[in-house]
Design a protein around this motif. Sequence first.
Motif, PDB file in Angstrom:
ATOM      1  N   ILE A  62      -2.664   5.367 -15.488  1.00 50.15           N
ATOM      2  CA  ILE A  62      -2.419   5.705 -14.170  1.00 50.15           C
ATOM      3  C   ILE A  62      -1.919   4.339 -13.631  1.00 50.15           C
ATOM      4  CG2 ILE A  62      -3.331   6.429 -11.857  1.00 50.15           C
ATOM      5  CD1 ILE A  62      -5.491   7.822 -13.887  1.00 50.15           C
ATOM      6  N   VAL A  63      -0.879   4.456 -12.956  1.00 49.78           N
ATOM      7  CA  VAL A  63      -0.125   3.503 -12.586  1.00 49.78           C
ATOM      8  C   VAL A  63      -0.437   3.436 -11.021  1.00 49.78           C
ATOM      9  CG1 VAL A  63       2.144   2.241 -11.775  1.00 49.78           C
ATOM     10  CG2 VAL A  63       1.779   3.569 -13.949  1.00 49.78           C
ATOM     11  N   LYS A  64      -0.459   4.597 -10.123  1.00 49.37           N
ATOM     12  CA  LYS A  64      -0.486   4.640  -9.008  1.00 49.37           C
ATOM     13  C   LYS A  64      -1.403   5.785  -8.626  1.00 49.37           C
ATOM     14  CE  LYS A  64       1.747   4.828  -4.362  1.00 49.37           C
ATOM     15  NZ  LYS A  64       1.362   6.033  -3.641  1.00 49.37           N
ATOM     16  N   LEU A  65      -2.824   5.638  -7.781  1.00 49.66           N
ATOM     17  CA  LEU A  65      -3.557   6.701  -7.529  1.00 49.66           C
ATOM     18  C   LEU A  65      -3.238   7.519  -6.334  1.00 49.66           C
ATOM     19  CD1 LEU A  65      -6.909   4.922  -8.058  1.00 49.66           C
ATOM     20  CD2 LEU A  65      -6.040   6.721  -9.424  1.00 49.66           C
ATOM     21  N   ASN A  66      -3.565   8.681  -6.207  1.00 44.54           N
ATOM     22  CA  ASN A  66      -3.364   9.746  -5.251  1.00 44.54           C
ATOM     23  C   ASN A  66      -4.472   9.319  -4.300  1.00 44.54           C
ATOM     24  OD1 ASN A  66      -2.556  11.568  -3.230  1.00 44.54           O
ATOM     25  ND2 ASN A  66      -2.889  13.291  -4.546  1.00 44.54           N
ATOM     26  N   ASP A  67      -4.345   8.815  -3.111  1.00 46.67           N
ATOM     27  CA  ASP A  67      -5.375   8.180  -2.362  1.00 46.67           C
ATOM     28  C   ASP A  67      -5.422   9.253  -0.996  1.00 46.67           C
ATOM     29  OD1 ASP A  67      -2.972   7.719  -0.823  1.00 46.67           O
ATOM     30  OD2 ASP A  67      -3.256   5.709  -0.218  1.00 46.67           O
ATOM     31  N   GLU A  68      -5.073  10.593  -1.329  1.00 45.69           N
ATOM     32  CA  GLU A  68      -5.341  11.606  -0.145  1.00 45.69           C
ATOM     33  C   GLU A  68      -6.824  11.980  -0.343  1.00 45.69           C
ATOM     34  OE1 GLU A  68      -2.789  14.633  -0.421  1.00 45.69           O
ATOM     35  OE2 GLU A  68      -0.990  13.388  -0.106  1.00 45.69           O
ATOM     36  N   ASP A  69      -7.425  11.920  -1.258  1.00 44.89           N
ATOM     37  CA  ASP A  69      -8.800  12.334  -1.554  1.00 44.89           C
ATOM     38  C   ASP A  69      -9.733  11.018  -1.076  1.00 44.89           C
ATOM     39  OD1 ASP A  69     -11.102  13.755  -2.418  1.00 44.89           O
ATOM     40  OD2 ASP A  69     -10.723  13.786  -4.359  1.00 44.89           O
ATOM     41  N   GLN A  70     -10.326  11.276   0.000  1.00 46.16           N
ATOM     42  CA  GLN A  70     -11.272   9.973   0.382  1.00 46.16           C
ATOM     43  C   GLN A  70     -12.565   9.896  -0.492  1.00 46.16           C
ATOM     44  OE1 GLN A  70     -10.592   7.836   2.756  1.00 46.16           O
ATOM     45  NE2 GLN A  70      -8.512   8.901   2.769  1.00 46.16           N
ATOM     46  N   TRP A  71     -13.073  11.264  -0.999  1.00 46.33           N
ATOM     47  CA  TRP A  71     -14.323  11.081  -1.819  1.00 46.33           C
ATOM     48  C   TRP A  71     -13.808  10.341  -3.032  1.00 46.33           C
ATOM     49  CZ3 TRP A  71     -15.566  12.861  -6.571  1.00 46.33           C
ATOM     50  CH2 TRP A  71     -17.252  12.831  -6.773  1.00 46.33           C
ATOM     51  N   ARG A  72     -12.701  10.600  -3.571  1.00 40.65           N
ATOM     52  CA  ARG A  72     -12.388  10.007  -4.813  1.00 40.65           C
ATOM     53  C   ARG A  72     -12.256   8.219  -4.634  1.00 40.65           C
ATOM     54  NH1 ARG A  72      -6.628  10.476  -7.674  1.00 40.65           N
ATOM     55  NH2 ARG A  72      -7.191   9.581  -9.824  1.00 40.65           N
ATOM     56  N   MET A  73     -11.448   8.013  -3.472  1.00 42.51           N
ATOM     57  CA  MET A  73     -11.448   6.471  -3.198  1.00 42.51           C
ATOM     58  C   MET A  73     -12.783   5.941  -3.107  1.00 42.51           C
ATOM     59  SD  MET A  73      -8.338   6.467  -4.091  1.00 42.51           S
ATOM     60  CE  MET A  73      -8.093   4.943  -3.766  1.00 42.51           C
ATOM     61  N   GLU A  74     -13.670   6.571  -2.454  1.00 37.73           N
ATOM     62  CA  GLU A  74     -15.056   5.992  -2.137  1.00 37.73           C
ATOM     63  C   GLU A  74     -15.848   5.749  -3.272  1.00 37.73           C
ATOM     64  OE1 GLU A  74     -17.087   8.382   0.829  1.00 37.73           O
ATOM     65  OE2 GLU A  74     -15.346   8.140   2.335  1.00 37.73           O
TER      66      GLU A  74
END
Length: 124
Positions: free
Chosen positions: A102-114
Amino acid sequence: MVSSKARVQRKRQANAPVHVKSKMLSAHLSDDLSSKYGVRSARVCKGDTVIVVRGNSDIRNIEGKVVSVYTNTGRVAIEGITIKQADGTDTERPIHASNLVIVKLNDEDQWRMESLSKKKEAKQ
């Protein structure tokens, strides 16, 4: 106890519950993402940008966005990587998640980023 028999491993993977199959869809993070979030791997999600590090020479080192994720088989479809079917049409080629970085994460999912940032805080 983990079996060394291939057929038993395939059976356990095929009959695994959903929360276990989700963990089977994890891929390594790139070096900069790994140092940023303090974890080695994360689950591949739709919208992530990945690079293929293993596989045939025609698909290796190709970077693209994840189009779809198949939880049943543990494979991922990436835009730009297709195969020809017998009738001549192009379809997306599924690639196993363990062969990706994974080079760049999809940051739309706030739960995942938290949850990723919480893991780094927990390790410190």
